[in-house]
Design an enzyme around this catalytic site. Structure first.
Site, mmCIF file in Angstrom:
data_model
loop_
_atom_site.group_PDB
_atom_site.id
_atom_site.type_symbol
_atom_site.label_atom_id
_atom_site.label_comp_id
_atom_site.label_asym_id
_atom_site.label_seq_id
_atom_site.Cartn_x
_atom_site.Cartn_y
_atom_site.Cartn_z
ATOM 1 N N ASP A 189 3.774 12.727 9.496
ATOM 2 C CA ASP A 189 2.753 11.771 9.408
ATOM 3 C C ASP A 189 1.256 12.941 9.704
ATOM 4 O OD1 ASP A 189 2.625 8.725 10.444
ATOM 5 O OD2 ASP A 189 0.607 9.909 10.474
ATOM 6 N N TYR A 238 -6.165 -0.868 -3.849
ATOM 7 C CA TYR A 238 -4.907 -0.990 -3.104
ATOM 8 C C TYR A 238 -3.888 -1.529 -3.954
ATOM 9 C CZ TYR A 238 -1.329 -2.065 0.754
ATOM 10 O OH TYR A 238 -0.353 -1.963 1.366
ATOM 11 N N LYS A 287 -0.715 0.364 -5.594
ATOM 12 C CA LYS A 287 0.674 0.122 -5.248
ATOM 13 C C LYS A 287 1.484 -0.181 -6.359
ATOM 14 C CE LYS A 287 0.622 0.453 -0.529
ATOM 15 N NZ LYS A 287 1.615 1.593 -0.122
ATOM 16 N N ILE A 345 3.490 -8.339 6.814
ATOM 17 C CA ILE A 345 4.078 -7.453 8.000
ATOM 18 C C ILE A 345 3.296 -7.533 9.283
ATOM 19 C CG2 ILE A 345 5.806 -5.646 8.592
ATOM 20 C CD1 ILE A 345 6.819 -7.286 6.301
ATOM 21 N N THR A 358 2.478 -5.720 11.948
ATOM 22 C CA THR A 358 2.594 -4.373 12.706
ATOM 23 C C THR A 358 1.365 -4.427 13.804
ATOM 24 O OG1 THR A 358 1.090 -3.347 10.964
ATOM 25 C CG2 THR A 358 3.665 -3.049 10.704
HETATM 26 N N1 LIG Z 1 1.834 -4.142 7.436
HETATM 27 C C1 LIG Z 1 1.838 -4.693 6.157
HETATM 28 O O1 LIG Z 1 1.725 -5.880 6.040
HETATM 29 C C2 LIG Z 1 2.088 -3.994 4.773
HETATM 30 C C3 LIG Z 1 2.645 -4.739 3.557
HETATM 31 C C4 LIG Z 1 2.748 -4.105 2.513
HETATM 32 C C5 LIG Z 1 2.794 -2.878 2.474
HETATM 33 N N2 LIG Z 1 2.466 -1.902 3.462
HETATM 34 C C6 LIG Z 1 2.683 -0.581 3.346
HETATM 35 O O2 LIG Z 1 3.539 -0.124 4.346
HETATM 36 C C7 LIG Z 1 3.071 1.130 4.740
HETATM 37 C C8 LIG Z 1 3.152 1.199 6.289
HETATM 38 O O3 LIG Z 1 2.242 0.012 6.765
HETATM 39 P P1 LIG Z 1 1.980 -0.191 8.203
HETATM 40 O O4 LIG Z 1 1.416 -1.198 8.428
HETATM 41 O O5 LIG Z 1 3.197 0.413 9.065
HETATM 42 O O6 LIG Z 1 0.811 0.933 8.408
HETATM 43 P P2 LIG Z 1 0.209 1.800 9.568
HETATM 44 O O7 LIG Z 1 -1.213 2.333 9.106
HETATM 45 O O8 LIG Z 1 0.524 1.357 10.882
HETATM 46 O O9 LIG Z 1 1.116 3.326 9.551
HETATM 47 C C9 LIG Z 1 0.963 4.122 8.518
HETATM 48 C C10 LIG Z 1 0.931 5.591 8.706
HETATM 49 O O10 LIG Z 1 1.042 6.313 7.792
HETATM 50 C C11 LIG Z 1 0.163 7.702 8.220
HETATM 51 N N3 LIG Z 1 -0.686 8.085 7.179
HETATM 52 C C12 LIG Z 1 -1.801 7.734 6.420
HETATM 53 N N4 LIG Z 1 -2.253 8.244 5.595
HETATM 54 C C13 LIG Z 1 -1.473 9.620 5.636
HETATM 55 C C14 LIG Z 1 -1.598 10.546 4.968
HETATM 56 N N5 LIG Z 1 -2.700 10.849 4.186
HETATM 57 N N6 LIG Z 1 -0.713 11.617 5.539
HETATM 58 C C15 LIG Z 1 0.210 11.467 6.259
HETATM 59 N N7 LIG Z 1 0.279 10.312 7.031
HETATM 60 C C16 LIG Z 1 -0.593 9.517 6.730
HETATM 61 C C17 LIG Z 1 -0.620 7.032 9.421
HETATM 62 O O11 LIG Z 1 -1.102 8.230 10.409
HETATM 63 C C18 LIG Z 1 0.198 5.983 9.919
HETATM 64 O O12 LIG Z 1 1.113 6.334 11.083
HETATM 65 C C19 LIG Z 1 1.780 1.582 4.018
HETATM 66 O O13 LIG Z 1 2.114 2.056 2.935
HETATM 67 C C20 LIG Z 1 1.199 0.012 3.877
HETATM 68 O O14 LIG Z 1 0.430 0.108 2.636
HETATM 69 C C21 LIG Z 1 2.287 -2.744 4.768
#
Ligand SMILES: NC(=O)c1ccc[n+]([C@@H]2O[C@H](COP(=O)([O-])OP(=O)(O)OC[C@H]3O[C@@H](n4cnc5c(N)ncnc54)[C@H](O)[C@@H]3O)[C@@H](O)[C@H]2O)c1
Length: 269
Positions: free
Chosen positions: A40, A176, A180, A209, A211
């Site tokens: 991370d 985005y 994706k 999701i 979170t």
């Molecule tokens: N939460 C949703 O509804 C949802 C829906 C579809 C897709 N996603 C995808 O799922 C993934 C996780 O989502 P989330 O809601 O848990 O996000 P989040 O922001 O809570 O967690 C993402 C993590 O990735 C790390 N990160 C970001 N950029 C980085 C980099 N350049 N290098 C290393 N680490 C990095 C951040 O520090 C963080 O800990 C993402 O790719 C997001 O696009 C999320």
């Protein structure tokens, strides 16, 4: 051996695992018996959101994995750099051994919906989001393939989104969605290439999701309106995503590759 521990003896690496969906996936794999590395950009990124920090049972996901009795290492790395990513993955393989399961969760968007519509989104924002999602995934996959076990049965799992399959109704967040969508196609190419090595590649496409990061955004947008679009009538959880990662990492998914799996409660049905 605990019958739940179907991944005993396997080594996994999960990106973006300091919080949210990545953390849930890392813990799910550790519960199934795998040793798990956490990558991370900030291993304490959970501090940014109260709901995330309140759910922590240690000072990092690494500590939580170790508390489950598995080996774990954490590497703080910006995955938008190919060179740093390669070094981080090599360091993990040096410490935990060849990697069997790579899960590329790190990513995310930037900006508001109106300002990121396809015809107006700033180029610097567009590039930043492509780097954070598509390029971070490509860097991780390339580094993983070089450090994966030669034994057939390897797994790579990537992270797309509902918006990589279906445009937002109002046309916002085009940068985005485009990044994706590209992850889906990159994953399919990788599945074709790595099939002969016995490595499967599959892509997740979650919907809404709940979170810690999105809790406030969902509340601001009006939960009822959003939920009315979800046939299952609830937001998804990080555990819903982790369950699919557990399945794709298991022997039960040995013949599943090149797929995109919606985890969206039926929004895209
Ligand atoms: N939460 C949703 O509804 C949802 C829906 C579809 C897709 N996603 C995808 O799922 C993934 C996780 O989502 P989330 O809601 O848990 O996000 P989040 O922001 O809570 O967690 C993402 C993590 O990735 C790390 N990160 C970001 N950029 C980085 C980099 N350049 N290098 C290393 N680490 C990095 C951040 O520090 C963080 O800990 C993402 O790719 C997001 O696009 C999320």
């Amino acid at each position: 051996m605990n019958t739940e521990e179907t991944l005993s003896g396997k080594t996994a690496l999960v990106t973006g695992a300091a919080r949210g969906i990545g953390r849930a996936c890392a813990l799910r794999l550790a519960q199934a018996g795998a040793d798990v590395a956490v990558l991370d950009i900030d291993l304490t990124s959970y501090n940014e959101f109260e709901a995330e920090s309140a759910s922590m049972t240690s000072d990092s996901t690494v500590g939580e994995i170790r508390a489950l009795g598995r080996r774990s290492v954490g590497v703080q790395v910006d995955l938008t750099s190919a060179e740093s990513t390669r070094k981080a993955v090599e360091a993990v393989a040096g410490e935990l051994g060849p990697i069997d399961i790579g899960v590329c969760i790190a990513g995310g968007g930037k900006g508001g919906f109106a300002e990121t519509a396809a015809s107006v989104v700033e180029m610097s924002t567009f590039h930043e989001v492509v780097e954070r999602n598509l390029m971070a995934t490509v860097h991780t996959c390339q580094a993983l393939v070089a450090s994966m076990s030669p034994v057939p049965g390897g797994r790579i799992i990537t992270m797309s989104s509902l918006f990589g399959r279906k445009a937002e109704p109002d046309g916002g967040y085009a940068h985005y969605g485009a990044s994706k969508a590209a992850i889906i196609m990159y994953s399919r190419y990788l599945a074709r290439e790595l099939g002969p090595r016995g490595i499967t590649v599959n892509c997740l496409a979650p919907g809404y999701i709940h979170t810690g990061r999105l809790a406030n955004a969902f509340a601001a947008e009006g939960s009822d309106e959003l939920l009315s679009t979800v046939p299952l009538g609830r937001f998804g959880t990080a555990a819903d995503c982790a369950g699919v990662v557990g399945f794709l990492s298991s022997e039960a998914a040995a013949y599943v590759t090149g797929t995109v799996i919606p985890i969206d409660g039926g929004v895209s049905a």
